[in-house]
Design a protein around this motif. Structure first.
Motif, PDB file in Angstrom:
ATOM      1  N   ASN A  11       0.917  -1.156   0.000  1.00  0.00           N
ATOM      2  CA  ASN A  11       0.000   0.000   0.000  1.00  0.00           C
ATOM      3  C   ASN A  11       0.951   1.199   0.000  1.00  0.00           C
ATOM      4  N   PHE A  13       2.714   5.090  -0.758  1.00  0.00           N
ATOM      5  CA  PHE A  13       2.443   6.496  -0.461  1.00  0.00           C
ATOM      6  C   PHE A  13       3.580   7.401  -0.923  1.00  0.00           C
ATOM      7  N   ASN A  62      -6.171  10.878  -0.384  1.00  0.00           N
ATOM      8  CA  ASN A  62      -6.378   9.714  -1.245  1.00  0.00           C
ATOM      9  C   ASN A  62      -6.001  10.050  -2.687  1.00  0.00           C
ATOM     10  N   MET A  70      -7.989   8.707   8.586  1.00  0.00           N
ATOM     11  CA  MET A  70      -6.936   7.855   9.154  1.00  0.00           C
ATOM     12  C   MET A  70      -6.428   6.893   8.090  1.00  0.00           C
ATOM     13  N   CYS A  71      -5.240   6.349   8.343  1.00  0.00           N
ATOM     14  CA  CYS A  71      -4.631   5.440   7.387  1.00  0.00           C
ATOM     15  C   CYS A  71      -3.616   4.570   8.143  1.00  0.00           C
ATOM     16  N   GLY A  72      -3.914   3.302   8.269  1.00  0.00           N
ATOM     17  CA  GLY A  72      -3.101   2.397   9.090  1.00  0.00           C
ATOM     18  C   GLY A  72      -1.730   2.112   8.492  1.00  0.00           C
ATOM     19  N   GLY A  74      -0.350   3.889   6.240  1.00  0.00           N
ATOM     20  CA  GLY A  74       0.269   5.206   6.103  1.00  0.00           C
ATOM     21  C   GLY A  74       0.953   5.653   7.385  1.00  0.00           C
ATOM     22  N   ASN A 161     -11.964   5.868  10.395  1.00  0.00           N
ATOM     23  CA  ASN A 161     -12.508   5.976   9.042  1.00  0.00           C
ATOM     24  C   ASN A 161     -13.499   4.820   8.849  1.00  0.00           C
ATOM     25  N   ASN A 194     -14.796   2.379   2.952  1.00  0.00           N
ATOM     26  CA  ASN A 194     -13.834   1.378   2.494  1.00  0.00           C
ATOM     27  C   ASN A 194     -14.552   0.033   2.568  1.00  0.00           C
ATOM     28  N   GLU A 212     -10.552   0.337  -1.488  1.00  0.00           N
ATOM     29  CA  GLU A 212     -10.428   1.526  -0.646  1.00  0.00           C
ATOM     30  C   GLU A 212     -11.233   2.699  -1.177  1.00  0.00           C
ATOM     31  N   ARG A 213     -11.911   3.345  -0.268  1.00  0.00           N
ATOM     32  CA  ARG A 213     -12.583   4.612  -0.591  1.00  0.00           C
ATOM     33  C   ARG A 213     -11.556   5.576  -1.175  1.00  0.00           C
ATOM     34  N   ALA A 220      -3.083  -3.626   0.349  1.00  0.00           N
ATOM     35  CA  ALA A 220      -3.248  -3.772   1.793  1.00  0.00           C
ATOM     36  C   ALA A 220      -3.937  -2.536   2.350  1.00  0.00           C
ATOM     37  N   CYS A 221      -4.576  -2.703   3.493  1.00  0.00           N
ATOM     38  CA  CYS A 221      -5.211  -1.568   4.166  1.00  0.00           C
ATOM     39  C   CYS A 221      -5.127  -1.826   5.661  1.00  0.00           C
ATOM     40  N   GLY A 222      -4.383  -0.987   6.358  1.00  0.00           N
ATOM     41  CA  GLY A 222      -4.159  -1.192   7.790  1.00  0.00           C
ATOM     42  C   GLY A 222      -5.416  -1.024   8.613  1.00  0.00           C
ATOM     43  N   THR A 223      -6.124   0.104   8.388  1.00  0.00           N
ATOM     44  CA  THR A 223      -7.372   0.295   9.126  1.00  0.00           C
ATOM     45  C   THR A 223      -8.380  -0.788   8.740  1.00  0.00           C
TER      46      THR A 223
HETATM   47  O1  ZDP Z   1     -10.567   6.049   4.588  1.00  0.00           O
HETATM   48  C1  ZDP Z   1     -10.090   6.194   3.466  1.00  0.00           C
HETATM   49  O2  ZDP Z   1     -10.532   7.063   2.668  1.00  0.00           O
HETATM   50  C2  ZDP Z   1      -8.947   5.295   3.047  1.00  0.00           C
HETATM   51  N1  ZDP Z   1      -8.846   5.207   1.619  1.00  0.00           N
HETATM   52  C3  ZDP Z   1      -7.691   5.843   3.672  1.00  0.00           C
HETATM   53  C4  ZDP Z   1      -6.508   4.965   3.503  1.00  0.00           C
HETATM   54  C5  ZDP Z   1      -6.544   3.756   4.408  1.00  0.00           C
HETATM   55  C6  ZDP Z   1      -5.362   2.824   4.203  1.00  0.00           C
HETATM   56  N2  ZDP Z   1      -5.571   1.868   3.224  1.00  0.00           N
HETATM   57  C7  ZDP Z   1      -4.990   2.143   5.509  1.00  0.00           C
HETATM   58  O3  ZDP Z   1      -3.979   1.442   5.486  1.00  0.00           O
HETATM   59  O4  ZDP Z   1      -5.630   2.285   6.521  1.00  0.00           O
HETATM   60  C8  ZDP Z   1      -4.190   3.518   3.698  1.00  0.00           C
END
Ligand code: ZDP
Length: 280
Positions: A11, A13, A62, A70-72, A74, A161, A194, A212-213, A220-223
């Motif tokens: 994921n 950045f 985004n 938030m972004c996990g 990230g 989020n 998301n 992902e939104r 991958a998406c942490g959150t």
């Molecule tokens: O909430 C949103 O708009 C997500 N697209 C933000 C990014 C979340 C991410 N994938 C994470 O790892 O949490 C980066």
């Protein structure tokens, strides 16, 4: 404009130091900056800023130019960036986000940054927190979601989020490309959402795919991994320690009794560069 490319499990950045760079054009130019053919290429942009209440502030843009709360993945990248450049001179730091103060801790092994363990704050299942239509004080657990004439049972989770988690027998057979945007923009979710499809492998392992939104399919998406673990725990599928297997690798999630969530995973720096501003 100087920038650094980082990723957490693929994921990826663009990290920009807001102390040094003019960040006024970033939102407007996010699409081209994140474009993999016409720009640098990334799923999102992280901006480093001063904070009055924490060690630093992180803004997340985004790839469609919308701002995330938030972004996990990230925040792990952000913490490694701040630590290796000595912008923050401690392993345990506090980062201000639109979802409150998040606390990453750098895990070092033989002088090498091995992982980041993040105190992600508290999850919520309440509709008002996600936000999701319906009775605001009701938990969004196991509601019916109809998309493309198919009916799903979904659970929505806020990790600061919004996330919509759907359990499935076989995550590989899900048509994420077509279902993802329809669920992201479903009228239930006034701020969009998301989307995670999740297969339960055992009481300590989940397999997840994410839409992902504001970014689409990512590795991958942490959150999202936290939200999936929370939903699975709520439904009794898993215990309180869960490995979430994502296309880009694994994240380790711990859910506390007081609803606090910890996430541990890697964050890597790939390269730094300088963008020709006249190009934008
Ligand atoms: O909430 C949103 O708009 C997500 N697209 C933000 C990014 C979340 C991410 N994938 C994470 O790892 O949490 C980066």
């Amino acid at each position: 404009m100087k920038f650094t490319k980082m990723h957490g499990l693929g994921n990826d950045f663009i990290v920009i130091d807001g102390f040094k760079e003019d960040i006024s054009i970033i939102e407007e130019k996010a699409k081209i900056l994140c474009d993999r053919h016409f720009g640098i290429g990334a799923d999102g942009i992280l901006i480093l800023l001063p904070s009055d209440i924490a060690d630093l502030k992180m803004r997340i843009i985004n790839s469609d130019g919308s701002e995330a709360t938030m972004c996990g993945n990230g925040i792990r990248c952000f913490a490694v960036y701040a630590y290796t450049r000595k912008i923050v001179n401690k392993k345990k730091m506090e980062i201000e986000t639109l979802a409150g103060i998040i606390k990453p801790e750098i895990i070092v092994n033989k002088d090498i940054v091995e992982a980041v363990k993040v105190d992600m704050g508290y999850y919520s299942l309440l509709r008002e927190d996600i936000p999701m239509l319906g009775n605001t004080k009701e938990e969004a657990v196991d509601f019916d979601l109809i998309v493309d004439n198919s009916s799903f049972k979904a659970t929505a989770v806020s990790m600061g989020n919004p996330h919509c988690v759907i359990f499935t027998e076989d995550v590989e057979s899900i048509q994420l490309e077509s279902l993802g945007p329809k669920i992201e923009n479903h009228p239930y979710f006034p701020k969009r959402t998301n989307v995670e499809f999740v297969e339960v492998i055992s009481d300590s392992q989940l397999k997840m795919k994410v839409w992902e939104r504001g970014a689409g399919i990512t590795l991958a998406c942490g959150t999202g991994a936290c939200a999936s673990a929370v939903a699975a725990h709520k439904k009794g599928f898993v215990k309180d320690k869960v490995t979430v297997k994502l296309p880009g690798g694994d994240l380790f999630i711990e859910i506390m009794e007081d609803k606090k969530v910890f996430m541990t995973g890697p964050a890597k720096e790939v390269f730094s560069g300088e963008l020709e501003l006249s190009y934008l």
